[in-house]
Design a protein around this motif. Sequence first.
Motif, PDB file in Angstrom:
ATOM      1  N   GLY A   1       0.793  -1.226   0.000  1.00  0.00           N
ATOM      2  CA  GLY A   1       0.000   0.000   0.000  1.00  0.00           C
ATOM      3  C   GLY A   1       0.821   1.269   0.000  1.00  0.00           C
ATOM      4  O   GLY A   1       0.268   2.368   0.069  1.00  0.00           O
ATOM      5  N   ALA A   2       2.144   1.142  -0.061  1.00  0.00           N
ATOM      6  CA  ALA A   2       2.995   2.326   0.042  1.00  0.00           C
ATOM      7  C   ALA A   2       2.879   3.188  -1.207  1.00  0.00           C
ATOM      8  O   ALA A   2       3.020   2.683  -2.321  1.00  0.00           O
ATOM      9  CB  ALA A   2       4.445   1.907   0.243  1.00  0.00           C
ATOM     10  N   PRO A   3       2.632   4.479  -1.052  1.00  0.00           N
ATOM     11  CA  PRO A   3       2.560   5.369  -2.216  1.00  0.00           C
ATOM     12  C   PRO A   3       3.875   5.371  -2.979  1.00  0.00           C
ATOM     13  O   PRO A   3       4.943   5.481  -2.396  1.00  0.00           O
ATOM     14  CB  PRO A   3       2.289   6.748  -1.595  1.00  0.00           C
ATOM     15  CG  PRO A   3       1.724   6.468  -0.247  1.00  0.00           C
ATOM     16  CD  PRO A   3       2.365   5.186   0.210  1.00  0.00           C
ATOM     17  N   GLY A   4       3.770   5.213  -4.274  1.00  0.00           N
ATOM     18  CA  GLY A   4       4.962   5.220  -5.104  1.00  0.00           C
ATOM     19  C   GLY A   4       5.535   3.851  -5.377  1.00  0.00           C
ATOM     20  O   GLY A   4       6.316   3.673  -6.315  1.00  0.00           O
ATOM     21  N   ALA A   5       5.177   2.836  -4.566  1.00  0.00           N
ATOM     22  CA  ALA A   5       5.741   1.501  -4.751  1.00  0.00           C
ATOM     23  C   ALA A   5       5.298   0.896  -6.076  1.00  0.00           C
ATOM     24  O   ALA A   5       6.088   0.252  -6.774  1.00  0.00           O
ATOM     25  CB  ALA A   5       5.330   0.594  -3.587  1.00  0.00           C
ATOM     26  N   THR A   6       4.030   1.098  -6.435  1.00  0.00           N
ATOM     27  CA  THR A   6       3.511   0.525  -7.685  1.00  0.00           C
ATOM     28  C   THR A   6       4.271   1.047  -8.893  1.00  0.00           C
ATOM     29  O   THR A   6       4.599   0.285  -9.806  1.00  0.00           O
ATOM     30  CB  THR A   6       2.013   0.850  -7.825  1.00  0.00           C
ATOM     31  OG1 THR A   6       1.306   0.254  -6.733  1.00  0.00           O
ATOM     32  CG2 THR A   6       1.462   0.291  -9.129  1.00  0.00           C
ATOM     33  N   ALA A   7       4.566   2.327  -8.910  1.00  0.00           N
ATOM     34  CA  ALA A   7       5.284   2.909 -10.048  1.00  0.00           C
ATOM     35  C   ALA A   7       6.683   2.324 -10.170  1.00  0.00           C
ATOM     36  O   ALA A   7       7.166   2.069 -11.286  1.00  0.00           O
ATOM     37  CB  ALA A   7       5.355   4.430  -9.897  1.00  0.00           C
TER      38      ALA A   7
END
Length: 347
Positions: A204-210
């Motif tokens: 769920g960490a912001p930026g991890a998906t990118a």
Amino acid sequence: MLIGEVARRSGVSARMLRHYDALGLVRPTGRTVGGYREYSAADIRRIFHVESLRSLGLSLKQIGRALKDPDFTPTALVGDLIEWAEDRLARERELLARLRAIDASAPAGWQDVLRVVELMRELDSGGAARRQQAVLAQPADVPVPAEVLAGAVLAEADPYVAGALRWALARAGDDGVAALAAGAHDPDVDVRRRAMLALAGMPGAPGATAVLAAALGDADTTVRRQAALALGRHGTAATAPAAVPVLVDMVVEGANDVDAAEVLGALSGDPECAHRITTALAEELAAPAADSATRIRLTQALVEIGGAAARETLRGLTGDPDPAVALVATALLGVLPDDTPPQGPRG
């Protein structure tokens, strides 16, 4: 020119000029009637030569040798100075990173600062058991700087310590993503692999998906596969389908093929994605280079996908020229739920 005026014009203190005289670096060529040092224009030029060499990091002893020996070549010494400067900069950067990590932890008092410093010291320990204990012994109510943990994750080669660090990092929050993102672009492939494993534990960490999506194009096969599994499990509806080609390749290659098939099955909840997956699997099944073992793995993956298209593909495989593939397809077709909608009464 007397020593006081030389000091004012050169910026070198009178005390340092006397020290240069004592060492024989710059000896004034004259003395006044009263015994005071008197510097000539050549002496002053030599003072500036000494100061220029000092600014490069040379010691006074090295400067004396350089100015005294006409055959002295600077190449080797300059090379040493470069190495020393790089080492010093590395130490300064490490210190700066530690200070920033302490600042990011927002310490309430010196006790918190000392606790973070102690953790850093333990993580630098040469013993794997000691490093692991340092991570696991941290109290749950004491915040650990995520940047410290992320940096340790990227550097840790021991799998058990690395596992403890990833667990602690996932518990510490999302602040470590930036450090992991930098690790995902590191020239060292081992660092990139560690970054992928850590990001997989921070869904769920912001930026991890990118970061995971960008890693699908990594030159290293392992990095691509780690990113595809993590992105397929935790990515958004817009980003997760990008992992499909890598996941299908994993099934073809037999590399974590069971995990890859499960992730493909989860992604097939979206009808459009399910169609894309089924088509990709069917194309690999029809590839001339596909051997029996590969085609069996692809056939088994179809069960995870489900749906009418997968069922139709399986039905076609029951008559496959390869008896092993036909047998597996027949067996799997019998356990695949029938998604065919019920027909209404005829005429």
